[in-house]
Design a protein around this motif. Sequence first.
Motif, PDB file in Angstrom:
ATOM      1  N   VAL A  49       0.794  -1.167   0.022  1.00 44.60           N
ATOM      2  CA  VAL A  49      -0.150  -0.093  -0.059  1.00 44.60           C
ATOM      3  C   VAL A  49       0.908   1.124  -0.151  1.00 44.60           C
ATOM      4  CG1 VAL A  49      -1.995   1.093   1.164  1.00 44.60           C
ATOM      5  CG2 VAL A  49      -1.773  -1.278   1.133  1.00 44.60           C
ATOM      6  N   GLN A  50       0.738   1.883  -1.049  1.00 43.86           N
ATOM      7  CA  GLN A  50       1.491   3.131  -1.008  1.00 43.86           C
ATOM      8  C   GLN A  50       0.726   4.515  -0.794  1.00 43.86           C
ATOM      9  OE1 GLN A  50       2.836   4.501  -5.147  1.00 43.86           O
ATOM     10  NE2 GLN A  50       3.635   6.363  -4.443  1.00 43.86           N
ATOM     11  N   VAL A  51       0.956   5.071   0.351  1.00 48.90           N
ATOM     12  CA  VAL A  51       0.333   6.018   0.978  1.00 48.90           C
ATOM     13  C   VAL A  51       0.691   7.566   0.664  1.00 48.90           C
ATOM     14  CG1 VAL A  51      -0.829   7.012   3.230  1.00 48.90           C
ATOM     15  CG2 VAL A  51      -0.392   4.519   2.786  1.00 48.90           C
ATOM     16  N   LYS A  52       0.008   8.113  -0.270  1.00 50.79           N
ATOM     17  CA  LYS A  52       0.506   9.546  -0.552  1.00 50.79           C
ATOM     18  C   LYS A  52       0.471  10.502   0.576  1.00 50.79           C
ATOM     19  CE  LYS A  52       0.576   8.686  -5.207  1.00 50.79           C
ATOM     20  NZ  LYS A  52       1.974   8.933  -5.990  1.00 50.79           N
ATOM     21  N   ALA A  53       1.271  11.580   0.636  1.00 46.23           N
ATOM     22  CA  ALA A  53       1.523  12.393   1.658  1.00 46.23           C
ATOM     23  C   ALA A  53       0.091  13.261   2.022  1.00 46.23           C
ATOM     24  CB  ALA A  53       2.495  13.690   1.607  1.00 46.23           C
ATOM     25  N   GLY A  54      -0.587  13.051   3.203  1.00 45.89           N
ATOM     26  CA  GLY A  54      -1.920  13.593   3.490  1.00 45.89           C
ATOM     27  C   GLY A  54      -2.271  12.756   4.973  1.00 45.89           C
ATOM     28  N   SER A  55      -3.494  13.283   5.483  1.00 50.67           N
ATOM     29  CA  SER A  55      -3.824  12.693   6.655  1.00 50.67           C
ATOM     30  C   SER A  55      -4.914  11.486   6.358  1.00 50.67           C
ATOM     31  CB  SER A  55      -4.410  13.877   7.265  1.00 50.67           C
ATOM     32  OG  SER A  55      -5.128  13.373   8.512  1.00 50.67           O
ATOM     33  N   TYR A  56      -4.856  10.273   7.001  1.00 49.11           N
ATOM     34  CA  TYR A  56      -5.567   9.393   7.084  1.00 49.11           C
ATOM     35  C   TYR A  56      -6.171   8.944   8.432  1.00 49.11           C
ATOM     36  CZ  TYR A  56      -3.358   9.380   2.534  1.00 49.11           C
ATOM     37  OH  TYR A  56      -2.991   9.903   1.202  1.00 49.11           O
ATOM     38  N   ASN A  57      -7.232   8.024   8.385  1.00 42.58           N
ATOM     39  CA  ASN A  57      -7.804   7.758   9.705  1.00 42.58           C
ATOM     40  C   ASN A  57      -7.627   6.014   9.841  1.00 42.58           C
ATOM     41  OD1 ASN A  57      -9.176  10.103  10.317  1.00 42.58           O
ATOM     42  ND2 ASN A  57     -10.643   9.908   8.657  1.00 42.58           N
ATOM     43  N   GLY A  58      -7.524   5.881  11.275  1.00 38.97           N
ATOM     44  CA  GLY A  58      -7.471   4.487  11.549  1.00 38.97           C
ATOM     45  C   GLY A  58      -8.781   4.142  12.435  1.00 38.97           C
ATOM     46  N   PRO A  59      -8.989   3.084  13.151  1.00 36.98           N
ATOM     47  CA  PRO A  59      -7.850   2.007  13.411  1.00 36.98           C
ATOM     48  C   PRO A  59      -7.600   1.160  12.117  1.00 36.98           C
ATOM     49  CG  PRO A  59     -10.054   1.661  14.349  1.00 36.98           C
ATOM     50  CD  PRO A  59     -10.395   3.022  13.858  1.00 36.98           C
ATOM     51  N   LEU A  60      -6.785   0.380  12.111  1.00 39.99           N
ATOM     52  CA  LEU A  60      -6.349  -0.734  11.112  1.00 39.99           C
ATOM     53  C   LEU A  60      -6.609  -2.027  11.662  1.00 39.99           C
ATOM     54  CD1 LEU A  60      -3.524   1.040   9.041  1.00 39.99           C
ATOM     55  CD2 LEU A  60      -6.190   1.114   8.322  1.00 39.99           C
ATOM     56  N   ALA A  61      -6.989  -3.154  10.989  1.00 42.74           N
ATOM     57  CA  ALA A  61      -6.584  -4.514  11.327  1.00 42.74           C
ATOM     58  C   ALA A  61      -5.983  -5.261  10.293  1.00 42.74           C
ATOM     59  CB  ALA A  61      -8.150  -5.101  11.884  1.00 42.74           C
ATOM     60  N   LEU A  62      -4.719  -5.471  10.526  1.00 46.74           N
ATOM     61  CA  LEU A  62      -3.946  -5.799   9.260  1.00 46.74           C
ATOM     62  C   LEU A  62      -3.712  -7.466   9.811  1.00 46.74           C
ATOM     63  CD1 LEU A  62      -1.275  -3.168   8.900  1.00 46.74           C
ATOM     64  CD2 LEU A  62      -3.274  -3.481   7.714  1.00 46.74           C
ATOM     65  N   ALA A  63      -4.437  -8.291   8.853  1.00 46.57           N
ATOM     66  CA  ALA A  63      -4.454  -9.862   9.052  1.00 46.57           C
ATOM     67  C   ALA A  63      -3.575 -10.406   7.866  1.00 46.57           C
ATOM     68  CB  ALA A  63      -5.751 -10.326   9.275  1.00 46.57           C
ATOM     69  N   LYS A  64      -3.130  -9.623   7.153  1.00 44.53           N
ATOM     70  CA  LYS A  64      -2.374 -10.158   5.977  1.00 44.53           C
ATOM     71  C   LYS A  64      -0.978  -9.848   6.011  1.00 44.53           C
ATOM     72  CE  LYS A  64      -5.865 -12.256   4.352  1.00 44.53           C
ATOM     73  NZ  LYS A  64      -5.927 -14.075   4.109  1.00 44.53           N
ATOM     74  N   SER A  65       0.005 -10.551   5.284  1.00 44.92           N
ATOM     75  CA  SER A  65       1.293  -9.933   5.095  1.00 44.92           C
ATOM     76  C   SER A  65       1.543  -8.936   4.106  1.00 44.92           C
ATOM     77  CB  SER A  65       2.366 -11.138   4.791  1.00 44.92           C
ATOM     78  OG  SER A  65       2.326 -12.047   5.781  1.00 44.92           O
ATOM     79  N   VAL A  66       1.642  -7.663   4.697  1.00 43.69           N
ATOM     80  CA  VAL A  66       1.671  -6.630   3.646  1.00 43.69           C
ATOM     81  C   VAL A  66       2.660  -5.492   4.048  1.00 43.69           C
ATOM     82  CG1 VAL A  66      -0.862  -6.705   3.311  1.00 43.69           C
ATOM     83  CG2 VAL A  66      -0.227  -5.406   5.152  1.00 43.69           C
ATOM     84  N   VAL A  67       3.105  -4.540   3.211  1.00 48.30           N
ATOM     85  CA  VAL A  67       4.066  -3.556   3.186  1.00 48.30           C
ATOM     86  C   VAL A  67       3.275  -2.140   3.001  1.00 48.30           C
ATOM     87  CG1 VAL A  67       6.013  -2.400   2.459  1.00 48.30           C
ATOM     88  CG2 VAL A  67       5.844  -4.849   2.703  1.00 48.30           C
ATOM     89  N   ILE A  68       3.080  -1.384   4.080  1.00 46.40           N
ATOM     90  CA  ILE A  68       2.628  -0.142   4.045  1.00 46.40           C
ATOM     91  C   ILE A  68       3.681   0.989   4.104  1.00 46.40           C
ATOM     92  CG2 ILE A  68       1.059   1.428   4.946  1.00 46.40           C
ATOM     93  CD1 ILE A  68      -0.723  -0.710   6.047  1.00 46.40           C
ATOM     94  N   THR A  69       3.655   1.724   2.954  1.00 49.02           N
ATOM     95  CA  THR A  69       4.730   2.914   2.876  1.00 49.02           C
ATOM     96  C   THR A  69       4.174   4.116   2.498  1.00 49.02           C
ATOM     97  OG1 THR A  69       6.095   1.089   1.718  1.00 49.02           O
ATOM     98  CG2 THR A  69       6.957   3.548   1.527  1.00 49.02           C
ATOM     99  N   GLY A  70       4.578   5.081   3.334  1.00 52.90           N
ATOM    100  CA  GLY A  70       4.088   6.467   3.500  1.00 52.90           C
ATOM    101  C   GLY A  70       5.195   7.454   2.383  1.00 52.90           C
ATOM    102  N   ASP A  71       4.600   8.254   1.562  1.00 54.89           N
ATOM    103  CA  ASP A  71       5.362   9.197   0.644  1.00 54.89           C
ATOM    104  C   ASP A  71       5.545  10.235   1.384  1.00 54.89           C
ATOM    105  OD1 ASP A  71       5.383   7.182  -1.350  1.00 54.89           O
ATOM    106  OD2 ASP A  71       3.779   8.253  -2.340  1.00 54.89           O
ATOM    107  N   THR A  72       6.469  11.175   1.025  1.00 55.37           N
ATOM    108  CA  THR A  72       6.937  12.399   1.575  1.00 55.37           C
ATOM    109  C   THR A  72       6.764  13.475   0.337  1.00 55.37           C
ATOM    110  OG1 THR A  72       8.565  11.410   3.250  1.00 55.37           O
ATOM    111  CG2 THR A  72       8.779  13.763   2.603  1.00 55.37           C
ATOM    112  N   ASP A  73       6.225  14.534   0.641  1.00 55.69           N
ATOM    113  CA  ASP A  73       5.970  15.305  -0.522  1.00 55.69           C
ATOM    114  C   ASP A  73       7.286  16.306  -0.655  1.00 55.69           C
ATOM    115  OD1 ASP A  73       5.278  18.306  -1.556  1.00 55.69           O
ATOM    116  OD2 ASP A  73       3.383  17.594  -1.737  1.00 55.69           O
ATOM    117  N   GLN A  74       7.799  16.263  -1.990  1.00 56.86           N
ATOM    118  CA  GLN A  74       9.106  16.638  -2.118  1.00 56.86           C
ATOM    119  C   GLN A  74       9.338  18.258  -1.945  1.00 56.86           C
ATOM    120  OE1 GLN A  74      11.804  14.578  -2.253  1.00 56.86           O
ATOM    121  NE2 GLN A  74      10.373  13.000  -1.895  1.00 56.86           N
TER     122      GLN A  74
END
Length: 277
Positions: A49-74
């Motif tokens: 999951v590529q997460v663009k710079a910005g504000s997001y809401n939780g909560p999260l329940a992650l039951a799978k093997s995943v990679v979540i990566t946040g972006d930084t606004d250059q």
Amino acid sequence: TGNQATPQPQAVSKPKHGRQWVLDSAGAGDADAKDFAPIVNSLQDGDTVQVKAGSYNGPLALAKSVVITGDTDQKTGARASIHYSGGTGCVITGSQVTLQNLDISETSEGGAVLISAISQSVLQIKNCNLLSRGSNCIAMSENAQLTLQDSSLRTVSKGKACTIEGYAKATIDRCNFEENLRCIDCLGQGSVAANDCKFQNNISDSKDASLIYFGSTGSAELSRCTFTENTAVITDAQGTMTLTNCRFEKNREGYWKYTVASTSWQNTSGKLTMRAC
């Protein structure tokens, strides 16, 4: 600010296969969603999951093997931020989960844990800023394993930055612990190794305050860590703790580096070794 981790170039974890999802809080046309809720139940092992710079809401329940990566606004330096308001925070039950380049915070006071992992989960947290106004930033239990790197953990002196209990294990490298009641809390048969970490401005008059509280039959190894401007101490109540090449600087009046605890409520048998400190 002092509690923020300094972004560092590093290799981004990628799965061997799986779908790549894109979140954009601004609603860009190429994004799959504006927040986590529409996609979290559709995630499968190996997804990113590529997460663009910005504000997001939780909560999260992650039951799978995943990679979540946040972006930084250059242009602005803004990062991807995930916010909780009470609730259960981010609960990890997937076998291997990576969270990286994210700001994760709780916006209301309470007892919620910001990020928790249980069972056989393997959790990697890299280059994240964690702020909890609840009980913990991170809680690992049962047989979970944690790798924590280049991150900051803060609980505004109300809670525990990282708790390891049960048979859980943690390796912590180059992290900043600031404004916590307890920085590392290790219980049961848990084990922890911390290298090149900074413990600063952890100030509390509470009898429960500790930089490191070790009440485990496992082991704790701290190497090349720096302890600056704290009032809380290092407490070895049980098990074996070793500090190697650690520095204690400018800590507050009346500060004790460590104590091998003796309390009325716990049978203490701690063994603390300090080398070149």
